[in-house]
Scaffold this motif. Structure first.
Motif, PDB file in Angstrom:
ATOM      1  N   TYR A 171       3.601   0.795  15.317  1.00 34.57           N
ATOM      2  CA  TYR A 171       3.842  -0.558  14.839  1.00 34.57           C
ATOM      3  C   TYR A 171       5.047  -1.200  15.504  1.00 34.57           C
ATOM      4  N   TYR A 205      -9.894  -5.983   4.248  1.00 28.50           N
ATOM      5  CA  TYR A 205      -8.831  -5.360   5.050  1.00 28.50           C
ATOM      6  C   TYR A 205      -9.300  -5.166   6.497  1.00 28.50           C
ATOM      7  N   ARG A 244     -16.267   0.485   7.776  1.00 32.83           N
ATOM      8  CA  ARG A 244     -15.675   1.663   7.110  1.00 32.83           C
ATOM      9  C   ARG A 244     -16.095   1.651   5.650  1.00 32.83           C
ATOM     10  N   GLN A 297      -4.868  -4.686  13.045  1.00 31.65           N
ATOM     11  CA  GLN A 297      -3.446  -4.544  12.709  1.00 31.65           C
ATOM     12  C   GLN A 297      -2.563  -4.180  13.893  1.00 31.65           C
ATOM     13  N   HIS A 314       0.845  -1.203   0.000  1.00 36.91           N
ATOM     14  CA  HIS A 314       0.000   0.000   0.000  1.00 36.91           C
ATOM     15  C   HIS A 314       0.878   1.251   0.000  1.00 36.91           C
ATOM     16  N   SER A 369      -4.924  -7.740   4.142  1.00 35.90           N
ATOM     17  CA  SER A 369      -3.828  -7.840   5.098  1.00 35.90           C
ATOM     18  C   SER A 369      -3.109  -6.497   5.281  1.00 35.90           C
ATOM     19  N   GLY A 370      -2.272  -6.448   6.284  1.00 29.22           N
ATOM     20  CA  GLY A 370      -1.494  -5.250   6.584  1.00 29.22           C
ATOM     21  C   GLY A 370      -0.239  -5.692   7.320  1.00 29.22           C
ATOM     22  N   THR A 371       0.570  -4.740   7.692  1.00 26.97           N
ATOM     23  CA  THR A 371       1.830  -5.050   8.360  1.00 26.97           C
ATOM     24  C   THR A 371       1.599  -5.854   9.645  1.00 26.97           C
ATOM     25  N   GLN A 402      -1.571  -6.488   1.015  1.00 25.50           N
ATOM     26  CA  GLN A 402      -1.560  -5.026   0.798  1.00 25.50           C
ATOM     27  C   GLN A 402      -0.758  -4.299   1.873  1.00 25.50           C
ATOM     28  N   VAL A 403       0.282  -4.889   2.362  1.00 25.41           N
ATOM     29  CA  VAL A 403       1.048  -4.303   3.468  1.00 25.41           C
ATOM     30  C   VAL A 403       1.576  -2.905   3.131  1.00 25.41           C
ATOM     31  N   GLY A 404       1.499  -2.014   4.095  1.00 25.49           N
ATOM     32  CA  GLY A 404       1.950  -0.641   3.835  1.00 25.49           C
ATOM     33  C   GLY A 404       3.080  -0.204   4.749  1.00 25.49           C
ATOM     34  N   SER A 405       2.817  -0.188   6.055  1.00 27.51           N
ATOM     35  CA  SER A 405       3.709   0.479   7.014  1.00 27.51           C
ATOM     36  C   SER A 405       5.069  -0.186   7.203  1.00 27.51           C
ATOM     37  N   THR A 417      -7.960   1.398  -3.231  1.00 26.28           N
ATOM     38  CA  THR A 417      -8.619   0.587  -2.203  1.00 26.28           C
ATOM     39  C   THR A 417      -9.817   1.265  -1.546  1.00 26.28           C
ATOM     40  N   LYS A 441      -0.141   4.230   0.441  1.00 27.49           N
ATOM     41  CA  LYS A 441      -0.656   5.300   1.304  1.00 27.49           C
ATOM     42  C   LYS A 441       0.364   5.663   2.378  1.00 27.49           C
TER      43      LYS A 441
HETATM   44  C1  LIG Z   1      -7.248  -0.815   2.688  1.00 26.89           C
HETATM   45  C2  LIG Z   1      -5.883  -0.854   3.315  1.00 26.89           C
HETATM   46  N1  LIG Z   1      -5.037  -1.833   2.933  1.00 26.89           N
HETATM   47  C3  LIG Z   1      -3.791  -1.918   3.451  1.00 26.89           C
HETATM   48  C4  LIG Z   1      -3.334  -0.986   4.390  1.00 26.89           C
HETATM   49  C5  LIG Z   1      -1.906  -1.103   4.874  1.00 26.89           C
HETATM   50  O1  LIG Z   1      -1.846  -1.434   6.165  1.00 26.89           O
HETATM   51  P1  LIG Z   1      -0.557  -1.293   7.096  1.00 26.89           P
HETATM   52  O2  LIG Z   1      -0.105   0.101   7.036  1.00 26.89           O
HETATM   53  O3  LIG Z   1      -1.113  -1.686   8.393  1.00 26.89           O
HETATM   54  O4  LIG Z   1       0.442  -2.242   6.570  1.00 26.89           O
HETATM   55  C6  LIG Z   1      -4.191   0.026   4.822  1.00 26.89           C
HETATM   56  C7  LIG Z   1      -3.752   0.989   5.844  1.00 26.89           C
HETATM   57  O5  LIG Z   1      -4.475   1.736   6.433  1.00 26.89           O
HETATM   58  C8  LIG Z   1      -5.501   0.100   4.266  1.00 26.89           C
HETATM   59  O6  LIG Z   1      -6.343   1.073   4.620  1.00 26.89           O
END
Ligand SMILES: Cc1ncc(COP(=O)(O)O)c(C=O)c1O
Length: 381
Positions: free
Chosen positions: A258, A185, A155, A190, A54, A229-231, A247-250, A97, A56
Motif C-alpha cells: 500500500y 467491495y 469472489r 485497491q 475492517h 471501499s478500502g484504503t 470499510q477501510v482496513g490497511s 463481510t 481483518k
Molecule cells: C470486504 C472487504 N472490505 C474491506 C477491506 C479492507 O480493505 P483495505 O485493507 O484495502 O483497506 C477488505 C480487505 O481485503 C475486504 O475484503
C-alpha cells in the motif's frame, strides 16, 4: 500468560527497551497507529461518511476500541470466528463481510447475535437467506443482513443488478431478518499504484453500483447502508459520495504494497508504516551481507521480501534465505550491520503477517509500552 508477556513484560516502560526484545517480534508504533486512526477519522468526518474499519487487518480488540473511540460505528470482520473473538473481548457492533452458510456456522452466528448488540452479516444467495431466516425465527431475535454485490471480481456477491433487487426483496419478506443495506467491495482496484488509473477504474465501477441503487430505489427497496471501499480507494469513494460508510482496513498499518500507492493523488504518503518486524543479525561472515532471524515464518511472503526501515545502510535490500532466515544485502561497496545488531523491517503484506503472531509489541519511540494480543489470531472458521 502469552509468550510475549513471559519474555518481555518486565521491559514495559523501560527507556530504550525495544532493543532488548527477543526477535523476530511484531512491533507496533503507537504514535503512528494513533495518527493513522485520527487521520482517517478526520477525513471521514470532513466528508460526512461513516467509518466501519475492517478488523481483518489487525484482528485486535485494542485497535478496534481505539478506532471506535475515534468515531467509528463499529468494525467489520472477515470471518465469523473473528467476530466471535472480538465479541468475547467486548467489542460490540460487528459486521461480517463474508457469507456464513453452513448449518454449524449459522448456529454459531445466531448464538453470537443473541449475545451482542450490533451484529450484521452479508448474504449473497437465496438459499442462505432461507437458512438464516429459519435459524433467526427459532432464536426469536431478528438478524440484520446486508446484501453483498459482486463488483465484477466474482469472489462473493450477487452477480447481476436484477439479482440484487430479487435478493433484497426476498430478505425484506423474511420477518426474522432485518434488511440493513448493501455491500460493494472492489478488492481488485485497491492496489492500482497510479492515482488517476485507480480513480478512472473505481468511477466506472461506481456507475455500475449507482445503476443498482437506482433500481433498488425504484422498487421501494432503498438501502439504509451502502458499505464498501478500502484504503486504496477511500479518498475517491468519499468524493463520489455513494457509500454511507467506508470499510477501510490497511490504513492503520500501511504495508509496503500500500505504501507504494499514491492514495490521494498528492504524490506523498498519507498514512505511516506503523507495523514493523524487529529482527537481529545472527550471522555476519560474508562481506556486504548478513543473515537476520526473520524468514518465511516471520511474515507473509506472497508479495516478496520485506523492506528495511532501520538498522542497515540506505539502499540495503533483502532476500529470503529459508524458513527462519533473511539476507540483508548492503549496496555495492558498503558495510552490512554487525552481529546481533537490530534490523527493523516493514512487512510486504500486513494482514497475513499479523496472523502469524500472538502479540503486538507496542512501542513509543524505542520504548516498549504495552503488549496487546492478536485477539482474532487464527479465528478464521
Ligand atoms: C470486504 C472487504 N472490505 C474491506 C477491506 C479492507 O480493505 P483495505 O485493507 O484495502 O483497506 C477488505 C480487505 O481485503 C475486504 O475484503
Amino acid at each position: 500468560m502469552s509468550e510475549a508477556e513471559r519474555l518481555h513484560r518486565h521491559l514495559i516502560g523501560q527507556q530504550g527497551s525495544r532493543r532488548s526484545l527477543n526477535t523476530p517480534a511484531l512491533v507496533l508504533d503507537l504514535d503512528m497507529l494513533d495518527r493513522n486512526i485520527a487521520e482517517m477519522a478526520t477525513f471521514a468526518k470532513a466528508h460526512k461518511v461513516n467509518l466501519r474499519p475492517h478488523s481483518k487487518t489487525h484482528k485486535s480488540a485494542d485497535i478496534a476500541r481505539r478506532q471506535i473511540k475515534a468515531g467509528a460505528l463499529g468494525v467489520c470482520c472477515a470471518k465469523l470466528g473473528e467476530a466471535e473473538a472480538l465479541g468475547e473481548a467486548g467489542v460490540e457492533s460487528l459486521h461480517i463481510t463474508s457469507p456464513v452458510v453452513t448449518p454449524q456456522a449459522i448456529t454459531r452466528l445466531i448464538e453470537l447475535n443473541g449475545k451482542i448488540g450490533g451484529l450484521m452479516v452479508v448474504v449473497d444467495h437465496a438459499a442462505n437467506v432461507d437458512a438464516l431466516a429459519a435459524a433467526a425465527v427459532k432464536a426469536g431475535k431478528p438478524l440484520t443482513v446486508v446484501v453483498d454485490i459482486d463488483p465484477g471480481m466474482h469472489r462473493t456477491g450477487v452477480a447481476t443488478p436484477d439479482g440484487v433487487v430479487e435478493l433484497v426483496r426476498k430478505v425484506t419478506q423474511q420477518k426474522s431478518l432485518k434488511y440493513a443495506g448493501v455491500q460493494f467491495y472492489c478488492g481488485r482496484h485497491q492496489h492500482i499504484k497510479d492515482f488517476a488509473e485507480r480513480k478512472a477504474s473505481i468511477e466506472e465501477r461506481t456507475e455500475y453500483l449507482k445503476g443498482i441503487l437506482a433500481k433498488l430505489e425504484a422498487a421501494g427497496l432503498k438501502p439504509g447502508i451502502v458499505t464498501g471501499s478500502g484504503t486504496g480507494t477511500h479518498f475517491i469513494d468519499a468524493k463520489l459520495g455513494v457509500f454511507t460508510e467506508l470499510q477501510v482496513g490497511s490504513y492503520v498499518f500501511m504495508d509496503h504494497e500500500y505504501n507504494i500507492c499514491d492514495l490521494r493523488g498528492l504524490d506523498r504518503p498519507t498514512f505511516e508504516q506503523a507495523l514493523q518486524i524487529d529482527a537481529r543479525v545472527v550471522s555476519a561472515n560474508t562481506a556486504g551481507m548478513v543473515t537476520v532471524d526473520a524468514g518465511l515464518k516471520a511474515m507473509a511472503t506472497e508479495s516478496g521480501p520485506p523492506q528495511v526501515l532501520k538498522g542497515a545502510i540506505e539502499g540495503s535490500t533483502t532476500r529470503f534465505m529459508g524458513d527462519e532466515h533473511l539476507a540483508v544485502i548492503a549496496p555495492e561497496g558498503k558495510a552490512a550491520p554487525g552481529l546481533a545488531e537490530q534490523v527493523i523491517l516493514t512487512p510486504p503484506h500486513c494482514d497475513p503477517t499479523v496472523n502469524l503472531y500472538e502479540s503486538y509489541h507496542v512501542v513509543k519511540g524505542d520504548t516498549l509500552v504495552e503488549i496487546w494480543s492478536v485477539t482474532g489470531r487464527g479465528r478464521s472458521r
